[in-house]
Design a protein around this motif. Structure first.
Motif, mmCIF file in Angstrom:
data_model
loop_
_atom_site.group_PDB
_atom_site.id
_atom_site.type_symbol
_atom_site.label_atom_id
_atom_site.label_comp_id
_atom_site.label_asym_id
_atom_site.label_seq_id
_atom_site.Cartn_x
_atom_site.Cartn_y
_atom_site.Cartn_z
ATOM 1 N N THR A 26 0.872 -1.166 0.000
ATOM 2 C CA THR A 26 0.000 0.000 0.000
ATOM 3 C C THR A 26 0.906 1.211 0.000
ATOM 4 N N ALA A 27 0.613 2.134 -0.889
ATOM 5 C CA ALA A 27 1.465 3.306 -1.035
ATOM 6 C C ALA A 27 0.594 4.518 -1.349
ATOM 7 N N ALA A 28 1.246 5.602 -1.635
ATOM 8 C CA ALA A 28 0.545 6.848 -1.935
ATOM 9 C C ALA A 28 -0.328 6.688 -3.171
ATOM 10 N N PRO A 29 -1.431 7.452 -3.267
ATOM 11 C CA PRO A 29 -2.287 7.386 -4.452
ATOM 12 C C PRO A 29 -1.488 7.731 -5.706
ATOM 13 N N GLY A 30 -1.822 7.048 -6.785
ATOM 14 C CA GLY A 30 -1.146 7.282 -8.042
ATOM 15 C C GLY A 30 -0.010 6.318 -8.309
ATOM 16 N N SER A 31 0.377 5.526 -7.333
ATOM 17 C CA SER A 31 1.449 4.558 -7.553
ATOM 18 C C SER A 31 0.830 3.204 -7.879
ATOM 19 N N THR A 58 6.084 -12.204 8.632
ATOM 20 C CA THR A 58 5.898 -10.781 8.909
ATOM 21 C C THR A 58 7.226 -10.110 9.244
ATOM 22 N N ILE A 59 8.059 -10.772 10.035
ATOM 23 C CA ILE A 59 9.374 -10.215 10.382
ATOM 24 C C ILE A 59 10.239 -10.085 9.129
ATOM 25 N N ALA A 60 10.227 -11.112 8.283
ATOM 26 C CA ALA A 60 11.000 -11.059 7.039
ATOM 27 C C ALA A 60 10.466 -9.956 6.130
ATOM 28 N N ALA A 61 9.149 -9.799 6.063
ATOM 29 C CA ALA A 61 8.549 -8.753 5.237
ATOM 30 C C ALA A 61 8.941 -7.369 5.742
ATOM 31 N N GLU A 62 8.969 -7.189 7.067
ATOM 32 C CA GLU A 62 9.385 -5.900 7.626
ATOM 33 C C GLU A 62 10.837 -5.598 7.274
ATOM 34 N N GLY A 63 11.682 -6.621 7.344
ATOM 35 C CA GLY A 63 13.083 -6.432 6.991
ATOM 36 C C GLY A 63 13.254 -6.060 5.532
ATOM 37 N N LEU A 64 12.570 -6.773 4.648
ATOM 38 C CA LEU A 64 12.651 -6.457 3.223
ATOM 39 C C LEU A 64 12.040 -5.092 2.928
ATOM 40 N N GLN A 65 10.977 -4.760 3.634
ATOM 41 C CA GLN A 65 10.328 -3.458 3.455
ATOM 42 C C GLN A 65 11.309 -2.328 3.773
ATOM 43 N N GLU A 66 11.995 -2.425 4.907
ATOM 44 C CA GLU A 66 12.895 -1.357 5.330
ATOM 45 C C GLU A 66 14.175 -1.302 4.503
ATOM 46 N N ILE A 67 14.740 -2.448 4.205
ATOM 47 C CA ILE A 67 16.051 -2.469 3.552
ATOM 48 C C ILE A 67 15.930 -2.413 2.030
ATOM 49 N N TYR A 68 15.035 -3.194 1.445
ATOM 50 C CA TYR A 68 14.946 -3.281 -0.014
ATOM 51 C C TYR A 68 14.023 -2.210 -0.596
ATOM 52 N N PHE A 69 12.797 -2.172 -0.121
ATOM 53 C CA PHE A 69 11.816 -1.276 -0.727
ATOM 54 C C PHE A 69 11.986 0.182 -0.282
ATOM 55 N N LYS A 70 12.244 0.424 1.001
ATOM 56 C CA LYS A 70 12.387 1.801 1.495
ATOM 57 C C LYS A 70 13.831 2.286 1.477
ATOM 58 N N ASP A 71 14.768 1.416 1.170
ATOM 59 C CA ASP A 71 16.185 1.762 1.097
ATOM 60 C C ASP A 71 16.640 2.466 2.372
ATOM 61 N N GLY A 79 14.942 3.934 4.664
ATOM 62 C CA GLY A 79 14.259 5.178 4.961
ATOM 63 C C GLY A 79 14.544 6.314 3.996
ATOM 64 N N ARG A 80 15.267 6.053 2.920
ATOM 65 C CA ARG A 80 15.600 7.126 1.973
ATOM 66 C C ARG A 80 14.515 7.355 0.932
ATOM 67 N N ARG A 81 13.550 6.444 0.816
ATOM 68 C CA ARG A 81 12.481 6.623 -0.167
ATOM 69 C C ARG A 81 11.231 5.892 0.302
ATOM 70 N N ALA A 82 10.117 6.150 -0.351
ATOM 71 C CA ALA A 82 8.839 5.454 -0.123
ATOM 72 C C ALA A 82 8.455 5.450 1.351
ATOM 73 N N ALA A 83 8.276 6.617 1.924
ATOM 74 C CA ALA A 83 8.052 6.750 3.365
ATOM 75 C C ALA A 83 6.824 6.010 3.877
ATOM 76 N N GLY A 84 5.698 6.063 3.181
ATOM 77 C CA GLY A 84 4.475 5.455 3.703
ATOM 78 C C GLY A 84 4.205 4.050 3.199
ATOM 79 N N LEU A 85 5.199 3.369 2.709
ATOM 80 C CA LEU A 85 5.033 2.060 2.080
ATOM 81 C C LEU A 85 4.820 0.957 3.111
ATOM 82 N N GLU A 86 3.832 0.110 2.872
ATOM 83 C CA GLU A 86 3.570 -1.081 3.698
ATOM 84 C C GLU A 86 3.627 -2.291 2.767
#
Length: 185
Positions: A109-114, A150-163, A165-172
């Motif tokens: 889930t991300a910002a509208p338009g993505s 869920t723990i693995a997803a949180e890790g991938l979310q923070e490290i891979y998808f959000k880099d 914390g450098r991008r995609a701030a509201g990403l779940e």
């Protein structure tokens, strides 16, 4: 066991410094020692009769059926070199982290338009020691497959998808439909 639990067990078994015993008799002896001399416990663990365990120990039976050979190898690997496995877990949870390789469906889930439609992705990513520690602690506490995912997803979310914390701030991120998952530490 689920996908994540199996992957954690395989990764721990991969830290062994010596090969497991080769013959069925030696493997049975090892399991008997691990079960403190109880042939009943070994038989229950392998899904065979006590008499069959005794025959393998005595050397009367030498070559197990394919399914029994697989169970026997899996159970020996699970208990083989526990201190080496414990040291590797400690090192991963305090210093080195873990590497996760997976092919699964990732949606978010991300910002509208993505584009938030889920799709299959193959990801290989190093996770920091904090996530390794959380995985090991959850596994030791008897957490279910969903909690480990869920723990693995949180890790991938923070490290891979959000880099970190450098991008995609509201990403779940949602981590579902696992095709395979491999861990290494």
């Amino acid at each position: 066991m689920g996908e994540m639990e199996d992957a954690l067990a395989r990764a721990a078994a991969g830290t062994a410094t010596r090969p497991i015993p080769k013959s069925a008799q030696a493997r049975m002896r090892f399991l008997l020692k691990a079960e403190k001399g109880s042939t009943r416990a070994v038989a229950t663990r392998l899904g065979i009769t006590r008499r069959t365990v005794e025959r393998y120990l005595k050397g009367t039976l030498r070559r197990p059926r394919a399914e029994l050979a697989a169970r026997l190898e899996r159970e020996v690997r699970r208990d083989w070199q526990p201190r080496v496995q414990q040291r590797a877990r400690k090192r991963a949870s305090t210093a080195t982290g873990i590497v996760i390789e997976t092919r699964a469906r990732f949606g978010y889930t991300a910002a509208p338009g993505s584009t938030d439609d889920s799709r299959m992705r193959r990801i290989t990513q190093h996770l920091p020691p904090a996530y390794a520690a959380r995985l090991f602690d959850a596994q030791a506490a008897g957490a279910g497959e969903q909690q480990l995912q869920t723990i693995a997803a949180e890790g991938l979310q923070e490290i891979y998808f959000k880099d970190r914390g450098r991008r995609a701030a509201g990403l779940e991120v949602e981590f579902t439909d696992i095709d395979y998952v491999e861990l290494d530490f």
